[in-house]
Write a protein that holds these residues in place. Structure first.
Motif, PDB file in Angstrom:
ATOM      1  N   TYR A 197      -3.983  -4.128   7.874  1.00  0.00           N
ATOM      2  CA  TYR A 197      -4.594  -2.832   8.174  1.00  0.00           C
ATOM      3  C   TYR A 197      -3.842  -1.998   7.273  1.00  0.00           C
ATOM      4  CZ  TYR A 197      -5.260   1.664  10.334  1.00  0.00           C
ATOM      5  OH  TYR A 197      -5.669   2.949  10.492  1.00  0.00           O
ATOM      6  N   SER A 198      -4.452  -0.672   6.751  1.00  0.00           N
ATOM      7  CA  SER A 198      -4.076   0.307   6.079  1.00  0.00           C
ATOM      8  C   SER A 198      -4.939   1.349   6.251  1.00  0.00           C
ATOM      9  CB  SER A 198      -3.825  -0.057   4.478  1.00  0.00           C
ATOM     10  OG  SER A 198      -3.260   0.923   3.834  1.00  0.00           O
ATOM     11  N   PRO A 199      -4.381   2.459   6.642  1.00  0.00           N
ATOM     12  CA  PRO A 199      -5.212   3.749   6.756  1.00  0.00           C
ATOM     13  C   PRO A 199      -6.072   3.783   5.577  1.00  0.00           C
ATOM     14  CG  PRO A 199      -3.074   4.452   7.146  1.00  0.00           C
ATOM     15  CD  PRO A 199      -2.779   2.895   6.709  1.00  0.00           C
ATOM     16  N   ASP A 200      -7.349   4.793   5.989  1.00  0.00           N
ATOM     17  CA  ASP A 200      -8.535   4.839   5.036  1.00  0.00           C
ATOM     18  C   ASP A 200      -8.004   5.300   3.644  1.00  0.00           C
ATOM     19  OD1 ASP A 200     -11.024   5.311   7.357  1.00  0.00           O
ATOM     20  OD2 ASP A 200     -10.233   3.520   6.589  1.00  0.00           O
ATOM     21  N   TYR A 201      -7.067   6.332   3.866  1.00  0.00           N
ATOM     22  CA  TYR A 201      -6.633   7.008   2.543  1.00  0.00           C
ATOM     23  C   TYR A 201      -5.896   6.172   1.824  1.00  0.00           C
ATOM     24  CZ  TYR A 201      -2.429   8.551   5.095  1.00  0.00           C
ATOM     25  OH  TYR A 201      -1.176   8.517   5.715  1.00  0.00           O
ATOM     26  N   MET A 202      -5.224   4.924   2.059  1.00  0.00           N
ATOM     27  CA  MET A 202      -4.498   4.230   1.147  1.00  0.00           C
ATOM     28  C   MET A 202      -5.269   3.166   0.892  1.00  0.00           C
ATOM     29  SD  MET A 202      -0.857   4.473   3.339  1.00  0.00           S
ATOM     30  CE  MET A 202      -0.016   6.031   3.661  1.00  0.00           C
ATOM     31  N   LYS A 203      -6.224   2.781   1.661  1.00  0.00           N
ATOM     32  CA  LYS A 203      -6.991   1.463   1.227  1.00  0.00           C
ATOM     33  C   LYS A 203      -7.527   1.670  -0.464  1.00  0.00           C
ATOM     34  CE  LYS A 203      -8.601   0.212   5.707  1.00  0.00           C
ATOM     35  NZ  LYS A 203      -9.713   0.048   6.577  1.00  0.00           N
ATOM     36  N   GLY A 204      -7.337   0.519  -1.074  1.00  0.00           N
ATOM     37  CA  GLY A 204      -7.857   0.362  -2.243  1.00  0.00           C
ATOM     38  C   GLY A 204      -6.719   0.706  -3.352  1.00  0.00           C
ATOM     39  N   ARG A 205      -5.690   1.009  -2.955  1.00  0.00           N
ATOM     40  CA  ARG A 205      -4.501   1.344  -3.666  1.00  0.00           C
ATOM     41  C   ARG A 205      -3.315   0.465  -3.288  1.00  0.00           C
ATOM     42  NH1 ARG A 205      -2.047   6.037  -4.597  1.00  0.00           N
ATOM     43  NH2 ARG A 205      -2.274   6.812  -2.540  1.00  0.00           N
ATOM     44  N   PHE A 206      -3.176   0.440  -2.154  1.00  0.00           N
ATOM     45  CA  PHE A 206      -1.978  -0.341  -1.505  1.00  0.00           C
ATOM     46  C   PHE A 206      -2.335  -1.500  -0.848  1.00  0.00           C
ATOM     47  CE2 PHE A 206       1.141   3.677  -0.625  1.00  0.00           C
ATOM     48  CZ  PHE A 206       0.851   4.166  -1.922  1.00  0.00           C
ATOM     49  N   THR A 207      -1.773  -2.575  -1.151  1.00  0.00           N
ATOM     50  CA  THR A 207      -2.083  -3.957  -0.567  1.00  0.00           C
ATOM     51  C   THR A 207      -0.712  -4.788  -0.025  1.00  0.00           C
ATOM     52  OG1 THR A 207      -3.806  -4.360  -2.198  1.00  0.00           O
ATOM     53  CG2 THR A 207      -3.046  -6.177  -1.056  1.00  0.00           C
ATOM     54  N   ILE A 208      -0.830  -5.043   1.252  1.00  0.00           N
ATOM     55  CA  ILE A 208       0.209  -5.915   1.646  1.00  0.00           C
ATOM     56  C   ILE A 208       0.044  -7.452   1.583  1.00  0.00           C
ATOM     57  CG2 ILE A 208      -0.617  -5.565   4.036  1.00  0.00           C
ATOM     58  CD1 ILE A 208       2.290  -5.197   5.166  1.00  0.00           C
ATOM     59  N   SER A 209       1.144  -8.091   1.627  1.00  0.00           N
ATOM     60  CA  SER A 209       1.066  -9.457   1.540  1.00  0.00           C
ATOM     61  C   SER A 209       2.408 -10.085   2.055  1.00  0.00           C
ATOM     62  CB  SER A 209       0.439 -10.046   0.314  1.00  0.00           C
ATOM     63  OG  SER A 209       1.176  -9.622  -0.843  1.00  0.00           O
ATOM     64  N   LYS A 210       2.126 -11.330   2.124  1.00  0.00           N
ATOM     65  CA  LYS A 210       3.345 -12.210   2.649  1.00  0.00           C
ATOM     66  C   LYS A 210       3.571 -13.473   1.946  1.00  0.00           C
ATOM     67  CE  LYS A 210       1.898 -13.464   6.990  1.00  0.00           C
ATOM     68  NZ  LYS A 210       2.512 -13.566   8.529  1.00  0.00           N
ATOM     69  N   ASP A 211       4.681 -14.011   1.894  1.00  0.00           N
ATOM     70  CA  ASP A 211       4.951 -15.423   1.623  1.00  0.00           C
ATOM     71  C   ASP A 211       5.926 -15.956   2.540  1.00  0.00           C
ATOM     72  OD1 ASP A 211       5.739 -17.705   0.508  1.00  0.00           O
ATOM     73  OD2 ASP A 211       5.602 -17.229  -1.485  1.00  0.00           O
ATOM     74  N   ASN A 212       5.268 -16.590   3.452  1.00  0.00           N
ATOM     75  CA  ASN A 212       5.970 -17.174   4.670  1.00  0.00           C
ATOM     76  C   ASN A 212       7.292 -18.049   4.365  1.00  0.00           C
ATOM     77  OD1 ASN A 212       4.342 -15.663   6.507  1.00  0.00           O
ATOM     78  ND2 ASN A 212       2.863 -17.462   6.840  1.00  0.00           N
ATOM     79  N   ALA A 213       6.863 -18.873   3.180  1.00  0.00           N
ATOM     80  CA  ALA A 213       7.772 -19.848   2.718  1.00  0.00           C
ATOM     81  C   ALA A 213       8.886 -19.074   2.080  1.00  0.00           C
ATOM     82  CB  ALA A 213       6.969 -20.844   1.525  1.00  0.00           C
ATOM     83  N   LYS A 214       8.700 -18.038   1.445  1.00  0.00           N
ATOM     84  CA  LYS A 214       9.791 -17.470   0.761  1.00  0.00           C
ATOM     85  C   LYS A 214      10.545 -16.390   1.901  1.00  0.00           C
ATOM     86  CE  LYS A 214       8.265 -17.963  -3.892  1.00  0.00           C
ATOM     87  NZ  LYS A 214       8.004 -17.155  -5.105  1.00  0.00           N
TER      88      LYS A 214
END
Length: 124
Positions: free
Chosen positions: A58-75
């Motif tokens: 989830y990201s606020p509407d005004y940040m969508k498209g520019r900010f992307t969150i992700s994760k690497d569980n193994a790391k």
């Protein structure tokens, strides 16, 4: 004790990109809600994005498209990809964990542990 260590901040010109990382230990990233917040001088801390155990984001509407969150569980690492940066994005960016598999309300006070922050400065 949960330790979160952010990195990847720095100075960039407007329109540029940065990738922030948040390193943890154990299975913190895979088992909990993880989020990025930011705080500029004189402003309240605001949520940038969160990701839950299942990978839902989830990201606020005004940040969508520019900010992307992700994760690497193994790391055991959380990421924030930031594109098309502008001066208003300048802030200290913090990684945080809520000890829950789901994120729910995006409120800073509900997060249990925080990193020390990494500074992002965007020059126009």
């Amino acid at each position: 004790q949960v330790r979160l260590v952010e990195s990847g901040g720095g100075s960039v010109q407007a329109g540029g990109s940065l990738r922030l990382s948040c390193a943890t230990s154990g299975d913190i990233v895979s088992r909990n809600c993880m989020a990025w917040f930011r705080q500029a001088p004189g402003k309240e801390r605001e949520g940038v994005a969160f990701i839950n155990t299942y990978g839902d984001t989830y990201s606020p509407d005004y940040m969508k498209g520019r900010f992307t969150i992700s994760k690497d569980n193994a790391k055991n690492t959380l990421y924030l990809e930031m594109n098309s940066l502008n001066a208003e994005d300048s802030a200290m960016y913090y990684c945080a964990v809520k000890l829950s598999p789901v994120c729910g309300e995006f409120v800073a006070g509900q997060y249990n542990y925080w990193g020390q922050g990494t500074q992002v400065t965007v020059s126009s």
